[in-house]
Design a protein around this motif. Structure first.
Motif, short mmCIF file in Angstrom:
data_model
loop_
_atom_site.label_atom_id
_atom_site.label_comp_id
_atom_site.label_asym_id
_atom_site.label_seq_id
_atom_site.Cartn_x
_atom_site.Cartn_y
_atom_site.Cartn_z
N LEU A 200 -35.10 23.79 16.94
CA LEU A 200 -34.43 24.18 15.77
C LEU A 200 -34.84 23.34 14.90
CD1 LEU A 200 -31.04 25.26 17.83
CD2 LEU A 200 -32.20 26.37 16.26
N THR B 200 -27.61 31.53 16.67
CA THR B 200 -27.34 30.46 15.46
C THR B 200 -27.68 30.91 14.11
OG1 THR B 200 -29.59 29.46 15.27
CG2 THR B 200 -28.49 28.60 17.10
N MET B 201 -28.37 32.34 13.87
CA MET B 201 -28.37 32.79 12.51
C MET B 201 -28.27 33.86 12.70
SD MET B 201 -32.94 33.25 13.50
CE MET B 201 -33.17 31.48 13.51
N ASP C 122 -33.20 23.69 11.59
CA ASP C 122 -31.93 23.34 10.98
C ASP C 122 -30.77 23.27 11.36
OD1 ASP C 122 -29.82 23.73 9.42
OD2 ASP C 122 -30.10 25.83 9.09
N ALA D 236 -27.54 24.57 12.68
CA ALA D 236 -28.19 25.33 13.57
C ALA D 236 -28.07 24.93 14.91
CB ALA D 236 -29.24 26.46 13.25
#
Length: 331
Positions: free
Chosen positions: A211, A68-69, A213, A216
């Motif tokens: 998570l 996701t990042m 965020d 995300a």
């Protein structure tokens, strides 16, 4: 007398009970009532909003969180002996579509802001070099060492300054939290994503990706499906996670494993290669000494030519821990 790995430990009876209770018709995938509880329960535990997604393995939890990042042209800064480098069969490259791992040395398999800077500062900001996108730390580390709150905060501060995501591999997060005698929030710090380990701590087949965020989390849901981890009867995974949270079973189990490790550590004394701050012990002993221990009935892994690793679990019997302590003291 089994000290190979906490992965081999029994499933806790309360987890079995929760799975049996979940054996009734409900919505498929993650639409069931138990799965819908996870966000609120984990948000309460960590004192801030998070999305909790179940998966079946720690490898998937780590890699889906990192995906996701980190873009395919990016990199993850991690310790040179991190699980994502040494024990996940290239899964980060698979899930992250070729993104690179930037390997960093450090005592006790831990990162520091200084070692992270040493890895990323020489990288030019141009298309000819892989750019760092995230940092991954392990709580407790691969050598069973716990990050203190100020250590996590320092790394988180650097990550934020450099625009990097911060991931925590929490395969033994419970053991680190129990050792530190702090809250889950304090043990995790300001991470963006956390792999909350349960299988080593009494669950059967469920790990949680946390998570912090929402954007995300939306990405991770699609990636989880694409990776084959959106199980049709997800309520059985959710049931395990909720059972581990109920009454702080996750902490109770970790304290039991840690206590067994501490008893053995007291006998290992100056043979210990690293401080015992979770449920792993790395002990200097020769090939002949290791054979002598195996002849007495102890199961464990060799760790290089002159050492052994012993891992305790939530259900390590007191008499087995005492027997190993006596055997180590008698070498």
């Amino acid at each position: 007398m089994q000290f190979l790995s906490d992965n081999a430990a029994a499933v806790h009876p309360l987890v079995w009970e929760a799975m049996h209770a979940a054996d009734a018709s409900d919505a498929p995938y993650d639409g069931d009532g138990l799965s819908r509880e996870l966000d609120a329960r984990f948000s309460h535990l960590f004192g801030r909003d998070c999305a909790a997604l179940w998966v079946a393995t720690g490898t998937a939890a780590n890699c889906l969180a990192l995906a996701t990042m980190v873009q395919p042209h990016g990199a993850v800064v991690c310790h040179e002996e991190a699980h994502i480098e040494m024990d996940e069969g290239g899964a980060p490259g698979f899930y992250l579509h070729g993104a690179k791992l930037l390997l960093v040395p450090g005592e006790g398999a831990k990162l520091t802001p200084e070692t992270v800077r040493a890895a990323i500062d020489p990288i030019r900001d141009d298309v000819h070099q892989v750019q760092p996108h995230a940092v991954s730390i392990t709580q407790a580390s691969e050598y069973g060492c716990a990050y203190r709150a100020d250590e996590v905060a320092a790394i988180a501060s650097l990550a934020k300054q450099r625009g990097l995501g911060l991931h925590m591999d929490g395969a033994r997060f419970a053991n680190a939290t129990a050792f530190l005698d702090c809250s889950a929030s304090q043990a995790a710090g300001a991470v963006d994503a956390l792999s909350f380990g349960c299988i080593k701590n009494g669950a059967m087949s469920a790990e949680a990706i946390l998570l912090f965020d929402p954007a995300a989390a939306d990405v991770a849901r699609y990636r989880r499906k694409r990776a084959g981890h959106l199980q049709s009867k997800g309520r059985f995974l959710a049931a395990q996670l909720l059972a581990m949270l109920e009454g702080d079973l996750w902490l109770h189990n970790a304290r039991a494993a840690n206590a067994a490790a501490q008893e053995i550590a007291g006998a290992a004394a100056d043979r210990l290669m690293h401080p015992v701050e979770a449920n792993e012990l790395f002990v200097r002993c020769s090939a002949a000494e290791r054979e002598a221990l195996r002849q007495q009935g102890f199961g464990f892994y060799d760790w290089g030519a002159d050492a052994a690793r012993f891992v305790t679990a939530w259900n390590t019997r007191a008499e087995d821990a005492a027997a190993l302590a006596r055997a180590l003291a008698g070498l």
